[in-house]
Design a protein around this motif. Structure first.
Motif, PDB file in Angstrom:
ATOM      1  N   GLU A  96      -4.942  55.626 -96.715  1.00  0.00           N
ATOM      2  CA  GLU A  96      -4.673  56.594 -97.776  1.00  0.00           C
ATOM      3  C   GLU A  96      -4.595  55.881 -99.124  1.00  0.00           C
ATOM      4  O   GLU A  96      -3.894  54.879 -99.262  1.00  0.00           O
ATOM      5  CB  GLU A  96      -3.348  57.298 -97.472  1.00  0.00           C
ATOM      6  N   HIS A  97      -5.318  56.429-100.110  1.00  0.00           N
ATOM      7  CA  HIS A  97      -5.357  55.885-101.470  1.00  0.00           C
ATOM      8  C   HIS A  97      -4.552  56.800-102.387  1.00  0.00           C
ATOM      9  O   HIS A  97      -4.740  58.013-102.369  1.00  0.00           O
ATOM     10  CB  HIS A  97      -6.809  55.799-101.947  1.00  0.00           C
ATOM     11  N   TRP A  98      -3.677  56.199-103.212  1.00  0.00           N
ATOM     12  CA  TRP A  98      -2.759  56.967-104.034  1.00  0.00           C
ATOM     13  C   TRP A  98      -3.287  57.176-105.452  1.00  0.00           C
ATOM     14  O   TRP A  98      -3.798  56.246-106.086  1.00  0.00           O
ATOM     15  CB  TRP A  98      -1.412  56.275-104.115  1.00  0.00           C
ATOM     16  N   PHE A  99      -3.119  58.418-105.937  1.00  0.00           N
ATOM     17  CA  PHE A  99      -3.487  58.817-107.293  1.00  0.00           C
ATOM     18  C   PHE A  99      -2.323  59.555-107.928  1.00  0.00           C
ATOM     19  O   PHE A  99      -1.444  60.068-107.231  1.00  0.00           O
ATOM     20  CB  PHE A  99      -4.710  59.753-107.269  1.00  0.00           C
ATOM     21  N   ALA A 100      -2.343  59.619-109.261  1.00  0.00           N
ATOM     22  CA  ALA A 100      -1.353  60.387-110.021  1.00  0.00           C
ATOM     23  C   ALA A 100      -2.111  61.294-110.985  1.00  0.00           C
ATOM     24  O   ALA A 100      -3.137  60.894-111.541  1.00  0.00           O
ATOM     25  CB  ALA A 100      -0.436  59.450-110.796  1.00  0.00           C
ATOM     26  N   LEU A 101      -1.601  62.505-111.169  1.00  0.00           N
ATOM     27  CA  LEU A 101      -2.227  63.463-112.075  1.00  0.00           C
ATOM     28  C   LEU A 101      -1.160  64.100-112.947  1.00  0.00           C
ATOM     29  O   LEU A 101      -0.293  64.820-112.431  1.00  0.00           O
ATOM     30  CB  LEU A 101      -2.971  64.550-111.293  1.00  0.00           C
ATOM     31  N   GLN A 102      -1.218  63.828-114.253  1.00  0.00           N
ATOM     32  CA  GLN A 102      -0.297  64.503-115.178  1.00  0.00           C
ATOM     33  C   GLN A 102      -0.976  65.775-115.669  1.00  0.00           C
ATOM     34  O   GLN A 102      -2.113  65.738-116.142  1.00  0.00           O
ATOM     35  CB  GLN A 102       0.077  63.620-116.364  1.00  0.00           C
ATOM     36  N   VAL A 103      -0.248  66.890-115.543  1.00  0.00           N
ATOM     37  CA  VAL A 103      -0.780  68.191-115.953  1.00  0.00           C
ATOM     38  C   VAL A 103       0.072  68.757-117.087  1.00  0.00           C
ATOM     39  O   VAL A 103       1.236  68.387-117.243  1.00  0.00           O
ATOM     40  CB  VAL A 103      -0.815  69.188-114.761  1.00  0.00           C
ATOM     41  N   PRO A 104      -0.491  69.683-117.870  1.00  0.00           N
ATOM     42  CA  PRO A 104       0.314  70.341-118.904  1.00  0.00           C
ATOM     43  C   PRO A 104       1.501  71.076-118.289  1.00  0.00           C
ATOM     44  O   PRO A 104       1.439  71.538-117.136  1.00  0.00           O
ATOM     45  CB  PRO A 104      -0.675  71.329-119.533  1.00  0.00           C
ATOM     46  N   ASP A 105       2.553  71.187-119.059  1.00  0.00           N
ATOM     47  CA  ASP A 105       3.783  71.794-118.543  1.00  0.00           C
ATOM     48  C   ASP A 105       3.612  73.248-118.119  1.00  0.00           C
ATOM     49  O   ASP A 105       4.371  73.737-117.284  1.00  0.00           O
ATOM     50  CB  ASP A 105       4.907  71.676-119.576  1.00  0.00           C
ATOM     51  N   ASP A 106       2.626  73.945-118.670  1.00  0.00           N
ATOM     52  CA  ASP A 106       2.417  75.351-118.321  1.00  0.00           C
ATOM     53  C   ASP A 106       1.331  75.554-117.259  1.00  0.00           C
ATOM     54  O   ASP A 106       0.819  76.659-117.081  1.00  0.00           O
ATOM     55  CB  ASP A 106       2.083  76.166-119.572  1.00  0.00           C
ATOM     56  N   THR A 107       1.007  74.519-116.532  1.00  0.00           N
ATOM     57  CA  THR A 107      -0.048  74.594-115.516  1.00  0.00           C
ATOM     58  C   THR A 107       0.296  75.599-114.428  1.00  0.00           C
ATOM     59  O   THR A 107       1.411  75.604-113.896  1.00  0.00           O
ATOM     60  CB  THR A 107      -0.275  73.201-114.877  1.00  0.00           C
ATOM     61  N   GLN A 108      -0.671  76.457-114.121  1.00  0.00           N
ATOM     62  CA  GLN A 108      -0.528  77.443-113.051  1.00  0.00           C
ATOM     63  C   GLN A 108      -1.080  76.860-111.757  1.00  0.00           C
ATOM     64  O   GLN A 108      -2.085  76.149-111.763  1.00  0.00           O
ATOM     65  CB  GLN A 108      -1.295  78.718-113.411  1.00  0.00           C
ATOM     66  N   VAL A 109      -0.420  77.180-110.644  1.00  0.00           N
ATOM     67  CA  VAL A 109      -0.832  76.705-109.329  1.00  0.00           C
ATOM     68  C   VAL A 109      -1.308  77.892-108.513  1.00  0.00           C
ATOM     69  O   VAL A 109      -0.629  78.924-108.445  1.00  0.00           O
ATOM     70  CB  VAL A 109       0.341  75.998-108.601  1.00  0.00           C
ATOM     71  N   LYS A 110      -2.474  77.752-107.903  1.00  0.00           N
ATOM     72  CA  LYS A 110      -3.005  78.780-107.013  1.00  0.00           C
ATOM     73  C   LYS A 110      -3.303  78.113-105.673  1.00  0.00           C
ATOM     74  O   LYS A 110      -4.286  77.393-105.532  1.00  0.00           O
ATOM     75  CB  LYS A 110      -4.277  79.397-107.600  1.00  0.00           C
ATOM     76  N   LEU A 111      -2.415  78.340-104.711  1.00  0.00           N
ATOM     77  CA  LEU A 111      -2.527  77.688-103.409  1.00  0.00           C
ATOM     78  C   LEU A 111      -3.687  78.246-102.590  1.00  0.00           C
ATOM     79  O   LEU A 111      -4.033  79.425-102.704  1.00  0.00           O
ATOM     80  CB  LEU A 111      -1.234  77.865-102.613  1.00  0.00           C
ATOM     81  N   ALA A 112      -4.227  77.384-101.737  1.00  0.00           N
ATOM     82  CA  ALA A 112      -5.203  77.806-100.729  1.00  0.00           C
ATOM     83  C   ALA A 112      -4.378  78.320 -99.547  1.00  0.00           C
ATOM     84  O   ALA A 112      -3.748  77.535 -98.838  1.00  0.00           O
ATOM     85  CB  ALA A 112      -6.081  76.634-100.310  1.00  0.00           C
ATOM     86  N   PRO A 113      -4.331  79.646 -99.313  1.00  0.00           N
ATOM     87  CA  PRO A 113      -3.396  80.211 -98.328  1.00  0.00           C
ATOM     88  C   PRO A 113      -3.599  79.717 -96.898  1.00  0.00           C
ATOM     89  O   PRO A 113      -2.649  79.709 -96.127  1.00  0.00           O
ATOM     90  CB  PRO A 113      -3.621  81.711 -98.423  1.00  0.00           C
ATOM     91  N   ARG A 114      -4.791  79.286 -96.552  1.00  0.00           N
ATOM     92  CA  ARG A 114      -4.997  78.755 -95.194  1.00  0.00           C
ATOM     93  C   ARG A 114      -4.368  77.380 -95.029  1.00  0.00           C
ATOM     94  O   ARG A 114      -4.115  76.943 -93.914  1.00  0.00           O
ATOM     95  CB  ARG A 114      -6.488  78.695 -94.867  1.00  0.00           C
ATOM     96  N   GLU A 115      -4.117  76.701 -96.162  1.00  0.00           N
ATOM     97  CA  GLU A 115      -3.571  75.344 -96.099  1.00  0.00           C
ATOM     98  C   GLU A 115      -2.089  75.261 -96.460  1.00  0.00           C
ATOM     99  O   GLU A 115      -1.363  74.473 -95.878  1.00  0.00           O
ATOM    100  CB  GLU A 115      -4.360  74.415 -97.024  1.00  0.00           C
ATOM    101  N   HIS A 116      -1.670  76.054 -97.463  1.00  0.00           N
ATOM    102  CA  HIS A 116      -0.296  75.941 -97.960  1.00  0.00           C
ATOM    103  C   HIS A 116       0.289  77.315 -98.250  1.00  0.00           C
ATOM    104  O   HIS A 116      -0.429  78.232 -98.643  1.00  0.00           O
ATOM    105  CB  HIS A 116      -0.267  75.072 -99.221  1.00  0.00           C
ATOM    106  N   VAL A 117       1.610  77.433 -98.050  1.00  0.00           N
ATOM    107  CA  VAL A 117       2.271  78.734 -98.181  1.00  0.00           C
ATOM    108  C   VAL A 117       3.258  78.822 -99.347  1.00  0.00           C
ATOM    109  O   VAL A 117       3.676  79.909 -99.712  1.00  0.00           O
ATOM    110  CB  VAL A 117       2.989  79.130 -96.871  1.00  0.00           C
ATOM    111  N   ALA A 118       3.631  77.674 -99.915  1.00  0.00           N
ATOM    112  CA  ALA A 118       4.608  77.689-101.008  1.00  0.00           C
ATOM    113  C   ALA A 118       4.468  76.408-101.823  1.00  0.00           C
ATOM    114  O   ALA A 118       3.903  75.418-101.343  1.00  0.00           O
ATOM    115  CB  ALA A 118       6.029  77.797-100.459  1.00  0.00           C
ATOM    116  N   TYR A 119       4.990  76.465-103.052  1.00  0.00           N
ATOM    117  CA  TYR A 119       5.035  75.257-103.875  1.00  0.00           C
ATOM    118  C   TYR A 119       6.314  75.245-104.684  1.00  0.00           C
ATOM    119  O   TYR A 119       6.940  76.277-104.894  1.00  0.00           O
ATOM    120  CB  TYR A 119       3.801  75.139-104.780  1.00  0.00           C
TER     121      TYR A 119
END
Length: 147
Positions: A96-119
């Motif tokens: 496993e290779h590690w990455f970091a991603l900084q996003v804007p504070d107002d970033t919206q998350v849209k989950l893939a429902p087959r993979e994840h149920v909450a964030y």
């Protein structure tokens, strides 16, 4: 068959809150974005961006240059026995290779429902503790110990 090479992407905001997502196939399994390469020669950074978009709907290419960073750290871990059927016979370890991603504070998350149920967005110390995988927690702590 899955390729035993993957990426882990720690997504965070300017206040150091970290995004965790709960797996659909395993209740209370909270993690960062993860995923296997689609081909043995797939570029790791492209794989990280692809997985981020597939799992969260966040388009890395729409973010400022440098938002996605390779942490230049990798680990090898034992694949859980119940998930080994996804790999070629005899494959028991994943790199496993590690990455970091900084996003804007107002970033919206849209989950893939087959993979994840909450964030959740959590302070990085809490996020590290909540991760099911110890190495995922280590990745979060490593990111913020370097800043």
């Amino acid at each position: 068959m899955k390729i035993p090479i993957s990426v882990l992407v720690v997504i965070y905001k300017s206040n150091r809150d970290v995004l965790l997502i709960e797996r659909a196939d395993r209740s209370s399994f909270w993690q960062s974005v993860t995923g296997s390469l689609d081909a043995p020669d797939e570029d790791l950074t492209l794989a990280a961006a692809r997985e981020v978009f597939e799992e969260t709907g966040i388009a890395v290419e729409a973010l400022p240059a440098g938002a996605l960073r390779n942490m230049h750290h990798q680990i090898e871990y034992e694949i859980y026995p119940e998930w080994r059927f996804r790999y070629a016979p005899g494959v028991t370890k994943n790199t496993e290779h590690w990455f970091a991603l900084q996003v804007p504070d107002d970033t919206q998350v849209k989950l893939a429902p087959r993979e994840h149920v909450a964030y959740e967005w959590l302070p990085f110390q809490e996020a590290a503790k909540k991760c099911f995988s110890r190495s995922n927690g280590d990745a979060i702590l490593k990111l913020f110990s370097a800043n």
